[in-house]
Design a protein around this motif. Structure first.
Motif, short mmCIF file in Angstrom:
data_model
loop_
_atom_site.label_atom_id
_atom_site.label_comp_id
_atom_site.label_asym_id
_atom_site.label_seq_id
_atom_site.Cartn_x
_atom_site.Cartn_y
_atom_site.Cartn_z
N ALA A 83 0.83 -1.21 0.00
CA ALA A 83 0.00 0.00 0.00
C ALA A 83 0.86 1.26 0.00
N ARG A 84 1.98 1.22 0.73
CA ARG A 84 2.88 2.37 0.76
C ARG A 84 3.54 2.57 -0.61
N GLU A 85 3.94 1.48 -1.24
CA GLU A 85 4.56 1.57 -2.57
C GLU A 85 3.58 2.10 -3.61
N GLU A 86 2.29 1.78 -3.42
CA GLU A 86 1.25 2.23 -4.35
C GLU A 86 0.71 3.61 -3.99
N SER A 87 1.31 4.24 -2.96
CA SER A 87 0.91 5.58 -2.50
C SER A 87 -0.53 5.63 -2.00
N LEU A 88 -1.02 4.49 -1.49
CA LEU A 88 -2.35 4.48 -0.89
C LEU A 88 -2.30 5.03 0.53
N ILE A 89 -1.13 4.98 1.15
CA ILE A 89 -0.91 5.54 2.48
C ILE A 89 0.42 6.28 2.47
N GLU A 90 0.56 7.22 3.39
CA GLU A 90 1.80 8.00 3.45
C GLU A 90 2.88 7.28 4.25
#
Length: 301
Positions: A83-90
């Motif tokens: 999710a972090r790699e996909e920029s879904l979360i900071e």
């Protein structure tokens, strides 16, 4: 984005990009669905380290084993890293999430003599000519004779068998392909099944199973549950267990290979383990058996 929506995207990534096996993807789905349920399926970005620790604590309080808790933690870490790699979360809230240490449990292994009895009994039943009995004998011989996983066995097609060299081409975890040998008894049982029993089962579904090797009673490709039921019924009693899965035959094959002098690297290749550390558990089983034999036989033990 809600947890459940992000989960579906992550599972697609696992299946399509990382090409993980359906069983592994199902395990991720189960673990992450439990996270979404316990947190009310709120926005993914609202989850923080305290929420994840609360989720861990609730699972532990409910009696979850350390192994299952560790697997769930691993699934959550992978999910949030993606999710972090996909920029879904900071930020990744799971970065500081620790998993409980797993206790080492040695796999259940049947003795060679006990399995000889099981396989002899299966051969005797196969002698009746009943298609299911012939099939079951071949399944038991191949599982023990090759050390394959149940998913690999059920996924076999006819052209995966090299009868002359007595090898199987199997697809393991991560869709990795390898070739494994099987012995003479397994070869006889497998050839007998393909000639005598498979045509009978195949006709029940008008050939709908295609090139699948092992077929169910109705002619479809055999599933892991049916193999689990077979092993539990015939092998569990010889090791004193109420239930037992096909992996017990894989455990037994690996241990007996080491008992017979096979080196660890060879066993690793046969089993399809990515890490030698996974295979090393069988050296502990073999060592335990050696110590027990010494204790029982040596007058100064």
């Amino acid at each position: 984005m809600r947890i459940s929506v992000a989960t579906e995207k992550f599972l697609t990534h696992l299946a399509v990009v990382r090409r993980l096996s359906p069983a592994t993807v199902r395990a991720y789905r189960s673990d992450l669905a439990e996270l979404a349920r316990s947190r009310g399926d709120g926005p993914l970005e609202d989850l923080d380290i305290e929420a994840l620790r609360q989720w861990q604590w609730e699972a532990t309080s409910a009696g979850l084993s350390k192994a299952t808790a560790a697997r769930r933690t691993s699934a959550v870490r992978a999910f949030f890293s993606w999710a972090r790699e996909e920029s879904l979360i900071e930020t990744d809230p799971s970065a500081r999430l620790t998993a409980p240490k797993r206790g080492r449990t040695l796999p259940v292994v049947a003795t060679a003599s006990a399995l000889d009895e099981v396989l002899d009994a299966a051969a005797e039943q196969a002698g009746s000519g009943d298609a299911i009995a012939v099939r079951d004998h071949a399944i038991l011989e191949v599982l023990y004779g090759s050390g394959t996983r149940v998913s690999e066995l059920c996924g076999l097609d006819l052209d995966d068998i090299d009868h002359d060299n007595r090898t199987l081409r199997v697809r393991g975890k991560g869709d990795k392909e390898r070739v494994v040998p099987y012995g003479v008894p397994a070869g006889r049982a497998l050839d007998s099944y393909i000639v005598r029993a498979r045509p009978v089962l195949n006709a029940r579904a008008d050939g709908a199973a295609g090139h699948a090797v092992f077929l169910g009673a109705r002619g479809a490709r055999l599933g892991p549950r049916a193999v689990h039921a077979l092993v539990s019924r015939v092998v569990a009693p010889v090791v004193g267990a109420e239930t037992l899965g096909p992996h017990a035959l894989r455990h037994s094959a690996a241990t007996h290979l080491l008992d017979g002098g096979a080196d660890l690297r060879t066993v690793q290749e046969i089993l399809g383990h990515a890490s030698l550390g996974t295979t090393q558990i069988y050296t502990h089983v073999s060592g335990e058996r050696l110590r027990e034999a010494y204790r029982l036989a040596h007058p100064r033990a």
